[in-house]
Design a protein around this motif. Structure first.
Motif, PDB file in Angstrom:
ATOM      1  N   LEU A  24     -28.755  27.230  10.061  1.00 28.21           N
ATOM      2  CA  LEU A  24     -28.789  27.677   8.664  1.00 28.21           C
ATOM      3  C   LEU A  24     -30.229  27.805   8.166  1.00 28.21           C
ATOM      4  O   LEU A  24     -30.567  28.743   7.447  1.00 28.21           O
ATOM      5  CB  LEU A  24     -28.018  26.697   7.775  1.00 28.21           C
ATOM      6  N   GLY A  25     -31.077  26.862   8.572  1.00 27.16           N
ATOM      7  CA  GLY A  25     -32.477  26.904   8.142  1.00 27.16           C
ATOM      8  C   GLY A  25     -33.239  28.059   8.738  1.00 27.16           C
ATOM      9  O   GLY A  25     -34.026  28.718   8.055  1.00 27.16           O
ATOM     10  N   VAL A  26     -32.997  28.343  10.015  1.00 30.03           N
ATOM     11  CA  VAL A  26     -33.727  29.436  10.657  1.00 30.03           C
ATOM     12  C   VAL A  26     -33.303  30.789  10.073  1.00 30.03           C
ATOM     13  O   VAL A  26     -34.102  31.723   9.997  1.00 30.03           O
ATOM     14  CB  VAL A  26     -33.557  29.392  12.194  1.00 30.03           C
ATOM     15  N   ALA A  27     -32.066  30.877   9.632  1.00 25.70           N
ATOM     16  CA  ALA A  27     -31.612  32.120   9.009  1.00 25.70           C
ATOM     17  C   ALA A  27     -32.118  32.257   7.572  1.00 25.70           C
ATOM     18  O   ALA A  27     -32.191  33.364   7.045  1.00 25.70           O
ATOM     19  CB  ALA A  27     -30.093  32.183   9.019  1.00 25.70           C
ATOM     20  N   SER A  28     -32.485  31.139   6.963  1.00 24.12           N
ATOM     21  CA  SER A  28     -32.917  31.164   5.570  1.00 24.12           C
ATOM     22  C   SER A  28     -34.393  31.513   5.393  1.00 24.12           C
ATOM     23  O   SER A  28     -34.804  31.965   4.340  1.00 24.12           O
ATOM     24  CB  SER A  28     -32.654  29.805   4.909  1.00 24.12           C
ATOM     25  N   PHE A  29     -35.188  31.260   6.421  1.00 23.31           N
ATOM     26  CA  PHE A  29     -36.630  31.496   6.323  1.00 23.31           C
ATOM     27  C   PHE A  29     -37.051  32.588   7.299  1.00 23.31           C
ATOM     28  O   PHE A  29     -36.673  32.560   8.463  1.00 23.31           O
ATOM     29  CB  PHE A  29     -37.405  30.212   6.642  1.00 23.31           C
ATOM     30  N   GLN A  30     -37.842  33.522   6.813  1.00 28.87           N
ATOM     31  CA  GLN A  30     -38.348  34.593   7.658  1.00 28.87           C
ATOM     32  C   GLN A  30     -39.489  34.079   8.522  1.00 28.87           C
ATOM     33  O   GLN A  30     -40.206  33.169   8.153  1.00 28.87           O
ATOM     34  CB  GLN A  30     -38.825  35.763   6.800  1.00 28.87           C
ATOM     35  N   SER A  31     -39.688  34.711   9.674  1.00 29.86           N
ATOM     36  CA  SER A  31     -40.733  34.249  10.582  1.00 29.86           C
ATOM     37  C   SER A  31     -41.999  35.093  10.484  1.00 29.86           C
ATOM     38  O   SER A  31     -42.885  34.957  11.313  1.00 29.86           O
ATOM     39  CB  SER A  31     -40.223  34.268  12.018  1.00 29.86           C
ATOM     40  N   VAL A  32     -42.089  35.948   9.486  1.00 31.16           N
ATOM     41  CA  VAL A  32     -43.267  36.820   9.360  1.00 31.16           C
ATOM     42  C   VAL A  32     -44.024  36.477   8.087  1.00 31.16           C
ATOM     43  O   VAL A  32     -43.480  35.912   7.147  1.00 31.16           O
ATOM     44  CB  VAL A  32     -42.858  38.311   9.334  1.00 31.16           C
ATOM     45  N   GLU A  33     -45.284  36.820   8.090  1.00 31.18           N
ATOM     46  CA  GLU A  33     -46.115  36.646   6.899  1.00 31.18           C
ATOM     47  C   GLU A  33     -46.255  38.003   6.215  1.00 31.18           C
ATOM     48  O   GLU A  33     -46.325  39.034   6.864  1.00 31.18           O
ATOM     49  CB  GLU A  33     -47.496  36.131   7.283  1.00 31.18           C
ATOM     50  N   ASP A  34     -46.328  37.967   4.894  1.00 28.79           N
ATOM     51  CA  ASP A  34     -46.559  39.213   4.188  1.00 28.79           C
ATOM     52  C   ASP A  34     -48.062  39.513   4.169  1.00 28.79           C
ATOM     53  O   ASP A  34     -48.876  38.755   4.690  1.00 28.79           O
ATOM     54  CB  ASP A  34     -45.966  39.163   2.780  1.00 28.79           C
ATOM     55  N   ASP A  35     -48.443  40.644   3.583  1.00 30.58           N
ATOM     56  CA  ASP A  35     -49.847  41.063   3.564  1.00 30.58           C
ATOM     57  C   ASP A  35     -50.738  40.093   2.808  1.00 30.58           C
ATOM     58  O   ASP A  35     -51.921  39.965   3.101  1.00 30.58           O
ATOM     59  CB  ASP A  35     -49.969  42.468   2.948  1.00 30.58           C
ATOM     60  N   CYS A  36     -50.185  39.397   1.858  1.00 31.28           N
ATOM     61  CA  CYS A  36     -50.973  38.443   1.070  1.00 31.28           C
ATOM     62  C   CYS A  36     -51.077  37.077   1.744  1.00 31.28           C
ATOM     63  O   CYS A  36     -51.856  36.227   1.310  1.00 31.28           O
ATOM     64  CB  CYS A  36     -50.356  38.265  -0.321  1.00 31.28           C
ATOM     65  N   GLY A  37     -50.299  36.834   2.784  1.00 31.03           N
ATOM     66  CA  GLY A  37     -50.299  35.537   3.446  1.00 31.03           C
ATOM     67  C   GLY A  37     -49.580  34.471   2.654  1.00 31.03           C
ATOM     68  O   GLY A  37     -49.772  33.285   2.896  1.00 31.03           O
ATOM     69  N   GLY A  38     -48.741  34.889   1.734  1.00 29.11           N
ATOM     70  CA  GLY A  38     -48.081  33.936   0.855  1.00 29.11           C
ATOM     71  C   GLY A  38     -46.951  33.159   1.496  1.00 29.11           C
ATOM     72  O   GLY A  38     -46.508  32.166   0.958  1.00 29.11           O
ATOM     73  N   THR A  39     -46.477  33.583   2.647  1.00 26.32           N
ATOM     74  CA  THR A  39     -45.359  32.890   3.281  1.00 26.32           C
ATOM     75  C   THR A  39     -45.799  32.142   4.537  1.00 26.32           C
ATOM     76  O   THR A  39     -45.027  31.949   5.455  1.00 26.32           O
ATOM     77  CB  THR A  39     -44.239  33.884   3.633  1.00 26.32           C
ATOM     78  N   ARG A  40     -47.042  31.733   4.579  1.00 28.78           N
ATOM     79  CA  ARG A  40     -47.559  31.061   5.771  1.00 28.78           C
ATOM     80  C   ARG A  40     -46.782  29.777   6.080  1.00 28.78           C
ATOM     81  O   ARG A  40     -46.435  29.522   7.209  1.00 28.78           O
ATOM     82  CB  ARG A  40     -49.035  30.750   5.578  1.00 28.78           C
TER      83      ARG A  40
END
Length: 91
Positions: A24-40
């Motif tokens: 459930l956790g792996v499906a809830s969080f993306q594994s990529v970073e956006d251009d701003c680096g906000g999802t590191r």
């Protein structure tokens, strides 16, 4: 023997609940970073849950193989052999 079987069954239940939580956790969080680096930090959460999901399933397969081999009347010899092969291949 029943206490061994009960312990294997309890551990298998605990492991698969943790594995399901990881799924459930792996499906809830993306594994990529956006251009701003906000999802590191989210990337690390993704990999942590992926670790839980993968190794939870792996441990469950091994525990169920051990449980099957502890109860000879559970399934046929071919089924027990195939579960052993799947557990070894998963490792």
């Amino acid at each position: 023997m029943p206490s061994k079987i009960q312990k294997l069954n309890i551990w298998a239940l605990k492991v698969i609940v943790a594995g399901a939580f990881g799924g459930l956790g792996v499906a809830s969080f993306q594994s990529v970073e956006d251009d701003c680096g906000g999802t590191r930090g989210v990337k690390y959460a993704h990999f942590t849950f992926a670790f839980m999901f993968f190794f939870g399933g792996l441990a469950y397969a091994v525990l169920m193989w051990r449980l099957d081999s502890a109860i000879p009347s559970l399934g046929s010899p071919m089924q027990r052999f195939l579960r052993q092969i799947f557990a070894i291949l998963a490792i």
